[in-house]
Motif scaffolding. Structure first.
Motif, mmCIF file in Angstrom:
data_model
loop_
_atom_site.group_PDB
_atom_site.id
_atom_site.type_symbol
_atom_site.label_atom_id
_atom_site.label_comp_id
_atom_site.label_asym_id
_atom_site.label_seq_id
_atom_site.Cartn_x
_atom_site.Cartn_y
_atom_site.Cartn_z
ATOM 1 N N SER A 90 3.253 -0.388 -5.920
ATOM 2 C CA SER A 90 2.246 0.129 -5.008
ATOM 3 C C SER A 90 0.877 -0.437 -5.377
ATOM 4 C CB SER A 90 2.211 1.653 -5.094
ATOM 5 O OG SER A 90 1.038 2.172 -4.496
ATOM 6 N N LYS A 91 0.045 -0.677 -4.362
ATOM 7 C CA LYS A 91 -1.314 -1.166 -4.622
ATOM 8 C C LYS A 91 -2.184 -0.098 -5.266
ATOM 9 C CE LYS A 91 -1.325 -4.820 -1.158
ATOM 10 N NZ LYS A 91 -1.904 -5.381 0.085
ATOM 11 N N SER A 92 -1.675 1.124 -5.327
ATOM 12 C CA SER A 92 -2.386 2.191 -6.033
ATOM 13 C C SER A 92 -2.085 2.173 -7.525
ATOM 14 C CB SER A 92 -1.990 3.556 -5.457
ATOM 15 O OG SER A 92 -2.318 3.655 -4.088
ATOM 16 N N SER A 143 3.648 3.788 -1.362
ATOM 17 C CA SER A 143 4.424 4.192 -2.523
ATOM 18 C C SER A 143 5.616 5.045 -2.094
ATOM 19 C CB SER A 143 3.552 4.997 -3.507
ATOM 20 O OG SER A 143 3.078 6.188 -2.904
ATOM 21 N N MET A 202 0.822 -1.206 0.000
ATOM 22 C CA MET A 202 0.000 0.000 0.000
ATOM 23 C C MET A 202 0.860 1.261 0.000
ATOM 24 S SD MET A 202 -1.278 0.224 3.988
ATOM 25 C CE MET A 202 -1.880 1.901 3.828
#
Length: 209
Positions: free
Chosen positions: A101-103, A83, A81
């Motif tokens: 990143s999970k974004s 960055s 999660m």
């Protein structure tokens, strides 16, 4: 390709498994704690391990360290999660080939997996932008172990629980917490816990000492 997926949320593990099913001849294994991660790695000898930083009972950075100690050639992609440059730098320092990143868009993770299988590094565009834009500051100076302790404080763990989770003495964790306070310019443990909670879901690199 054999892929080990290590994440403490079943929905995330299932989502990654469906995503990697797009790749040819994929076999997957799952784990959700650092201990399970190492056991699954030894049992399956995956071509690529996908590893979250937030795990039950410990830190993904600790799991990364254990896996790399077992097999220095292990190819690991950290999928987190965060960055922030501090975490990405620590993951790379511990031997991760990729950091996503999970974004980031899902194709970034697929790209990182394919490149890791070839022994090539990959950082997603969002994290790469952080690495290029972020100036050096106190938070970035935290070591991998210090980031682990800070992360676990942010998860609400006491110093005793952190020591148990990391398999080290309480005094070791207490000394680490003291070093973190010194680097962040904090005086009390309560201030450190508050900082950890505030940065738990946000950006570690904003602010500074």
């Amino acid at each position: 390709m054999k892929i080990l997926i290590v994440d403490d949320h079943m929905v995330v593990r299932d989502g990654i498994r469906r995503l990697v099913a797009e790749l040819p001849d994929v076999q997957t294994a799952m784990a959700e704690t650092p201990g399970e991660a190492l056991a699954a790695f030894r049992a399956h000898r995956p071509d690529v391990t996908i590893l979250d930083i937030n795990l039950k009972g410990g830190s993904g950075l600790d799991a990364l360290r254990r896996i790399r100690a077992d097999d220095p050639k292990a190819r690991v992609v950290v999928f987190s999660m965060y960055s922030d440059l501090a975490y990405a730098t620590s993951a790379r320092r511990e031997g991760a080939l990729g950091y996503v990143s999970k974004s980031a868009p899902s194709d970034e993770l697929l790209t990182a997996i394919v490149k890791a299988a070839r022994g090539e590094p990959h950082v997603d565009a969002l994290t790469a932008a952080e690495m290029e834009a972020a100036p050096s500051n106190t938070a970035q100076a935290l070591s991998t172990r210090e980031l682990e302790v800070l992360h676990m404080l942010g998860d609400g763990h006491s110093l005793t629980e952190i020591a148990d989770g990391l398999g080290v003495a309480y005094k070791t964790v207490a000394n680490t917490a003291t070093r973190i306070k010194e680097k962040l310019g904090l005086e009390r443990t309560a201030d450190l816990v508050r900082f950890a909670l505030e940065t738990r879901g946000g950006r570690l690199l904003e602010g500074g000492a």
